[in-house]
Design an enzyme around this catalytic site. Structure first.
Site, PDB file in Angstrom:
ATOM      1  N   GLY A  12      18.286  -0.517  32.741  1.00  0.00           N
ATOM      2  CA  GLY A  12      17.379  -1.621  32.458  1.00  0.00           C
ATOM      3  C   GLY A  12      18.045  -2.970  32.677  1.00  0.00           C
ATOM      4  N   ASP A  13      17.232  -4.023  32.650  1.00  0.00           N
ATOM      5  CA  ASP A  13      17.708  -5.408  32.801  1.00  0.00           C
ATOM      6  C   ASP A  13      18.414  -5.637  34.133  1.00  0.00           C
ATOM      7  OD1 ASP A  13      16.731  -5.903  30.226  1.00  0.00           O
ATOM      8  OD2 ASP A  13      18.606  -5.225  29.324  1.00  0.00           O
ATOM      9  N   LYS A  16      14.416  -6.719  37.410  1.00  0.00           N
ATOM     10  CA  LYS A  16      13.131  -6.255  37.952  1.00  0.00           C
ATOM     11  C   LYS A  16      12.105  -7.386  37.966  1.00  0.00           C
ATOM     12  CE  LYS A  16      13.044  -3.133  34.720  1.00  0.00           C
ATOM     13  NZ  LYS A  16      14.403  -3.263  34.157  1.00  0.00           N
ATOM     14  N   ASN A  38       8.837  -3.920  25.806  1.00  0.00           N
ATOM     15  CA  ASN A  38      10.263  -3.603  25.676  1.00  0.00           C
ATOM     16  C   ASN A  38      11.121  -4.848  25.855  1.00  0.00           C
ATOM     17  OD1 ASN A  38       8.754  -2.101  27.923  1.00  0.00           O
ATOM     18  ND2 ASN A  38      10.420  -3.181  28.913  1.00  0.00           N
ATOM     19  N   GLY A  40      12.336  -6.870  27.983  1.00  0.00           N
ATOM     20  CA  GLY A  40      11.814  -8.089  28.580  1.00  0.00           C
ATOM     21  C   GLY A  40      12.259  -8.367  29.999  1.00  0.00           C
ATOM     22  N   HIS A  41      11.361  -8.987  30.747  1.00  0.00           N
ATOM     23  CA  HIS A  41      11.587  -9.337  32.142  1.00  0.00           C
ATOM     24  C   HIS A  41      11.577 -10.863  32.263  1.00  0.00           C
ATOM     25  CE1 HIS A  41       9.736  -5.188  33.427  1.00  0.00           C
ATOM     26  NE2 HIS A  41      10.776  -5.088  32.631  1.00  0.00           N
ATOM     27  N   ARG A 144      -1.096  14.445  20.300  1.00  0.00           N
ATOM     28  CA  ARG A 144      -2.562  14.386  20.369  1.00  0.00           C
ATOM     29  C   ARG A 144      -3.212  13.808  19.110  1.00  0.00           C
ATOM     30  NH1 ARG A 144      -2.509  20.478  22.248  1.00  0.00           N
ATOM     31  NH2 ARG A 144      -0.990  20.365  20.566  1.00  0.00           N
ATOM     32  N   GLN A 224      12.327  -0.815  31.891  1.00  0.00           N
ATOM     33  CA  GLN A 224      13.562  -0.084  31.551  1.00  0.00           C
ATOM     34  C   GLN A 224      14.286   0.363  32.834  1.00  0.00           C
ATOM     35  OE1 GLN A 224      10.787   1.928  29.484  1.00  0.00           O
ATOM     36  NE2 GLN A 224      11.072   0.874  27.576  1.00  0.00           N
ATOM     37  N   VAL A 300      14.353 -10.972  25.252  1.00  0.00           N
ATOM     38  CA  VAL A 300      13.617 -11.426  24.073  1.00  0.00           C
ATOM     39  C   VAL A 300      14.291 -10.996  22.772  1.00  0.00           C
ATOM     40  CG1 VAL A 300      11.340 -11.783  25.092  1.00  0.00           C
ATOM     41  CG2 VAL A 300      11.990  -9.514  24.397  1.00  0.00           C
ATOM     42  N   ARG A 303      19.929  -9.353  22.086  1.00  0.00           N
ATOM     43  CA  ARG A 303      21.060  -8.433  21.846  1.00  0.00           C
ATOM     44  C   ARG A 303      22.099  -8.524  22.959  1.00  0.00           C
ATOM     45  NH1 ARG A 303      19.379  -2.460  20.664  1.00  0.00           N
ATOM     46  NH2 ARG A 303      17.882  -2.778  22.333  1.00  0.00           N
ATOM     47  N   LEU A 332      24.624 -10.549  42.466  1.00  0.00           N
ATOM     48  CA  LEU A 332      25.857 -10.513  43.249  1.00  0.00           C
ATOM     49  C   LEU A 332      26.730 -11.722  42.899  1.00  0.00           C
ATOM     50  CD1 LEU A 332      27.173  -8.948  45.664  1.00  0.00           C
ATOM     51  CD2 LEU A 332      26.233 -10.736  47.134  1.00  0.00           C
ATOM     52  N   SER A 415      20.670 -15.504  42.552  1.00  0.00           N
ATOM     53  CA  SER A 415      20.545 -16.399  41.383  1.00  0.00           C
ATOM     54  C   SER A 415      19.289 -15.988  40.632  1.00  0.00           C
ATOM     55  CB  SER A 415      20.457 -17.872  41.829  1.00  0.00           C
ATOM     56  OG  SER A 415      19.127 -18.337  41.761  1.00  0.00           O
TER      57      SER A 415
HETATM   58  P1  GDP Z   1      14.615  -6.927  33.910  1.00  0.00           P
HETATM   59  O1  GDP Z   1      14.409  -6.383  32.539  1.00  0.00           O
HETATM   60  O2  GDP Z   1      15.084  -5.897  34.870  1.00  0.00           O
HETATM   61  O3  GDP Z   1      13.427  -7.699  34.433  1.00  0.00           O
HETATM   62  O4  GDP Z   1      15.826  -7.973  33.801  1.00  0.00           O
HETATM   63  P2  GDP Z   1      16.018  -9.104  32.685  1.00  0.00           P
HETATM   64  O5  GDP Z   1      15.107 -10.237  33.020  1.00  0.00           O
HETATM   65  O6  GDP Z   1      15.955  -8.544  31.325  1.00  0.00           O
HETATM   66  O7  GDP Z   1      17.540  -9.479  32.929  1.00  0.00           O
HETATM   67  C1  GDP Z   1      17.999  -9.943  34.154  1.00  0.00           C
HETATM   68  C2  GDP Z   1      18.621 -11.333  33.954  1.00  0.00           C
HETATM   69  O8  GDP Z   1      19.325 -11.702  35.110  1.00  0.00           O
HETATM   70  C3  GDP Z   1      17.592 -12.435  33.726  1.00  0.00           C
HETATM   71  O9  GDP Z   1      18.149 -13.412  32.896  1.00  0.00           O
HETATM   72  C4  GDP Z   1      17.358 -12.990  35.130  1.00  0.00           C
HETATM   73  O10 GDP Z   1      16.930 -14.333  35.135  1.00  0.00           O
HETATM   74  C5  GDP Z   1      18.748 -12.873  35.691  1.00  0.00           C
HETATM   75  N1  GDP Z   1      18.834 -12.666  37.147  1.00  0.00           N
HETATM   76  C6  GDP Z   1      18.020 -11.943  37.964  1.00  0.00           C
HETATM   77  N2  GDP Z   1      18.514 -11.914  39.222  1.00  0.00           N
HETATM   78  C7  GDP Z   1      19.651 -12.629  39.194  1.00  0.00           C
HETATM   79  C8  GDP Z   1      20.649 -12.941  40.171  1.00  0.00           C
HETATM   80  O11 GDP Z   1      20.584 -12.534  41.330  1.00  0.00           O
HETATM   81  N3  GDP Z   1      21.718 -13.694  39.759  1.00  0.00           N
HETATM   82  C9  GDP Z   1      21.849 -14.134  38.482  1.00  0.00           C
HETATM   83  N4  GDP Z   1      22.913 -14.858  38.157  1.00  0.00           N
HETATM   84  N5  GDP Z   1      20.937 -13.861  37.541  1.00  0.00           N
HETATM   85  C10 GDP Z   1      19.858 -13.105  37.883  1.00  0.00           C
HETATM   86  P1  IMO Z   2      13.693  -3.825  30.471  1.00  0.00           P
HETATM   87  O1  IMO Z   2      12.322  -3.452  30.949  1.00  0.00           O
HETATM   88  C1  IMO Z   2      17.344  -2.314  28.608  1.00  0.00           C
HETATM   89  C2  IMO Z   2      16.849   0.793  25.567  1.00  0.00           C
HETATM   90  C3  IMO Z   2      17.129   0.424  24.113  1.00  0.00           C
HETATM   91  C4  IMO Z   2      17.585   1.764  23.585  1.00  0.00           C
HETATM   92  C5  IMO Z   2      16.682   2.755  24.318  1.00  0.00           C
HETATM   93  C6  IMO Z   2      15.451   3.176  23.528  1.00  0.00           C
HETATM   94  O2  IMO Z   2      13.818  -5.230  30.025  1.00  0.00           O
HETATM   95  O3  IMO Z   2      14.718  -3.457  31.477  1.00  0.00           O
HETATM   96  P2  IMO Z   2      13.149   2.060  22.857  1.00  0.00           P
HETATM   97  O4  IMO Z   2      12.850   0.827  22.068  1.00  0.00           O
HETATM   98  O5  IMO Z   2      12.522   2.060  24.224  1.00  0.00           O
HETATM   99  O6  IMO Z   2      12.846   3.333  22.099  1.00  0.00           O
HETATM  100  O7  IMO Z   2      14.747   2.056  23.063  1.00  0.00           O
HETATM  101  O8  IMO Z   2      16.279   2.094  25.496  1.00  0.00           O
HETATM  102  N1  IMO Z   2      15.879  -0.089  26.215  1.00  0.00           N
HETATM  103  C7  IMO Z   2      16.181  -0.998  27.154  1.00  0.00           C
HETATM  104  N2  IMO Z   2      17.379  -1.366  27.655  1.00  0.00           N
HETATM  105  N3  IMO Z   2      16.215  -2.870  29.092  1.00  0.00           N
HETATM  106  C8  IMO Z   2      15.014  -2.486  28.626  1.00  0.00           C
HETATM  107  O9  IMO Z   2      13.874  -2.943  29.134  1.00  0.00           O
HETATM  108  C9  IMO Z   2      14.953  -1.538  27.583  1.00  0.00           C
HETATM  109  N4  IMO Z   2      13.958  -0.948  26.868  1.00  0.00           N
HETATM  110  C10 IMO Z   2      14.548  -0.064  26.058  1.00  0.00           C
HETATM  111  O10 IMO Z   2      18.129  -0.569  24.032  1.00  0.00           O
HETATM  112  O11 IMO Z   2      18.904   2.010  23.996  1.00  0.00           O
HETATM  113 MG    MG Z   3      14.984  -6.768  30.569  1.00  0.00          MG
END
Ligand code: GDP
Ligand code: IMO
Ligand code: MG
Length: 429
Positions: A12-13, A16, A38, A40-41, A144, A224, A300, A303, A332, A415
């Site tokens: 995750g993170d 996306k 979850n 957050g994006h 169910r 995720q 959001v 952590r 990168l 970026s």
């Molecule tokens: P997601 O859950 O997969 O949508 O990712 P998150 O938004 O939770 O976390 C990705 C973080 O990296 C966010 O703060 C984005 O703004 C940042 N981000 C995304 N692409 C890039 C990148 O190419 N370079 C840098 N430095 N930050 C990025």
């Molecule tokens: P995005 O969409 C990173 C992790 C939690 C925990 C496990 C189970 O932003 O990439 P849950 O609340 O789903 O039962 O938690 O999954 N987790 C994530 N880790 N990015 C996420 O979402 C996540 N959503 C859940 O930290 O380990």
């Molecule tokens: Mg995220």
């Protein structure tokens, strides 16, 4: 090419949100198919940061339809807060640009209570969930006894369903020393939230069928990551849904043969939030530096994310399991100031070399990563949006990753900003 599925290939993170935002420019509809509100994006548009948990990232673009599919578990209060947050920054969410599948499962406050109570009781053995009730809501779905959005349209007949769900939850609430709930408590809650959500409820599989028949472009947005998949992830430290791209079909009602292209979003290093095995995790200065430069804190939840070197074994495995066509490599630029960068190219298990992550937890805890060391490029790449402007050593790093994971890297992000992206292949062409 009429449909593209976006999934995260790690924990995750991976970024996306940024990639979905970029691709949604060409899409007609953006669809969420699993997960809940979850972690957050994040989107960064003209210097403004927008954080979404539940709504498809396409919502920020005017004239795009967005859909929350039946595979999602939906907290109506989280939906209302996100809509309010967006309205404050000038983004309107209306039943015209958001449709929610009528068979979507509702996350009730009792799910969140259970999620938090379990985590607290588990102490050191906790999963480290987001504490939002996502797991317990999926449990009730497969058992169910959940309440679905279409139940809100007919509250007359809902009391039997509430009794069924409370039969189960009150036993647990008693055990966890939580106040017991009455049918009326839940009924009142549903009465309260219903008016705000009913306008969005629709038969979304039919909308998607019509769009597909009219060759509209569909972008599926995964939440995720593949290593959090309930079957193929690092079980039990996973989320409670399938995060694999096949879920885009089941979680929306679009047949699997209509999923045309699968893009795996992959961070140029590795992070994880919550508990569970993480072979390349760093506990030294380099780990701290990745976290600091990469700003690795929950979007959001705030952590702190655990950080480590790029694990090519894991990404190759998730790419193979899920049938990824191409990779979008993100962040990168975070590696710009590292003199040496490691890539994990294999594992050692009981003195033998293996090229996959075993699915059993005790084995996962025993593996030792085998690294290949690369010289860093020590050049600022942030904001570069031409492939041939990337430093040679960065290109070598990308090539080597491509080689090990046997999947082309066709998108590179340098970026957080929407425009800082390199496309080596057209998407939706
Ligand atoms: P997601 O859950 O997969 O949508 O990712 P998150 O938004 O939770 O976390 C990705 C973080 O990296 C966010 O703060 C984005 O703004 C940042 N981000 C995304 N692409 C890039 C990148 O190419 N370079 C840098 N430095 N930050 C990025
Ligand atoms: P995005 O969409 C990173 C992790 C939690 C925990 C496990 C189970 O932003 O990439 P849950 O609340 O789903 O039962 O938690 O999954 N987790 C994530 N880790 N990015 C996420 O979402 C996540 N959503 C859940 O930290 O380990
Ligand atoms: Mg995220």
């Amino acid at each position: 090419m009429t449909s593209v599925v976006i999934v995260g290939t790690q924990w995750g993170d991976e970024g996306k949100g940024k990639i979905v935002d970029s691709l949604s420019d060409k899409a007609d509809v953006i669809v969420r198919f699993q997960g809940g509100h979850n972690a957050g994006h994040t989107l960064v548009i003209d210097g403004q940061t927008i954080k979404l948990s539940l709504l498809p990232s396409g919502i920020v673009r005017e004239n795009k339809l967005t859909i929350i599919g039946n595979g999602v578990v939906l907290d109506p209060q989280a939906l209302s807060s996100e809509i309010e947050y967006l309205s404050k920054i000038g983004i309107k969410v209306t039943p015209k640009n958001l449709k929610i599948a009528e068979n979507t499962t509702i996350i009730l406050p009792l799910h969140k209570d259970l999620d938090l109570a379990r985590e607290e009781r588990a102490g050191k053995a906790k999963i480290g969930t987001t504490g939002r009730g996502i797991g317990p809501a999926y449990e009730d779905k497969v058992a169910r006894r959940s309440i679905k959005l279409n139940d809100l349209c007919n509250l007359e007949n809902i009391k039997d369903k509430i009794e069924l769900i409370l039969d189960h939850h009150n036993i647990l609430r008693h055990a966890y020393k939580l106040d017991l709930l009455s049918v009326d408590d839940v009924y009142q809650y549903l009465q309260e939230i219903k008016k705000d959500i009913i306008p969005f409820v629709a038969n979304t599989w039919r909308i998607l069928k019509d769009m597909r028949q009219n060759n509209k472009k569909i972008l599926f947005e995964g939440a995720q990551g593949l290593l959090l998949d309930v079957d193929f992830g690092t079980y039990p430290y996973v989320t409670s849904s399938n995060t694999l791209p096949g879920q885009a079909s089941i979680g929306t009602g679009v047949g699997p043969k209509f999923l045309d292209q699968i893009i795996g979003i992959t961070k140029a290093y590795t992070t994880r939030v919550g508990s569970g095995p993480f072979p390349t995790e760093l506990f030294d200065e380099s780990g701290e530096k990745l976290g600091r430069i990469g700003n690795e804190f929950g979007t959001v939840t705030g952590r702190e994310r655990r950080c480590g070197w790029f694990d090519a074994v894991l990404v190759r495995q998730t790419a193979q399991i899920s049938g990824i066509d191409m990779i979008a490599l993100t962040k990168l630029d975070v590696l710009d100031s590292f003199e040496k960068i490691n890539i994990c190219v294999g594992y050692e298990l009981d003195g033998k070399e293996i090229d996959y992550l075993p699915l059993s937890e005790p084995l996962q805890n025993k593996i030792i990563p085998i690294y290949e060391e690369h010289d860093g490029w020590l050049t600022d790449t942030s904001g570069i949006n031409e492939f041939n402007e990337l430093p040679l050593k960065a290109l070598e790093y990308i090539k080597r990753i491509e080689e090990i994971i046997s999947t082309p890297i066709s998108i590179i992000s340098t970026s957080p900003n929407r425009e800082d992206i390199i496309f080596l292949e057209g998407i939706f062409n």
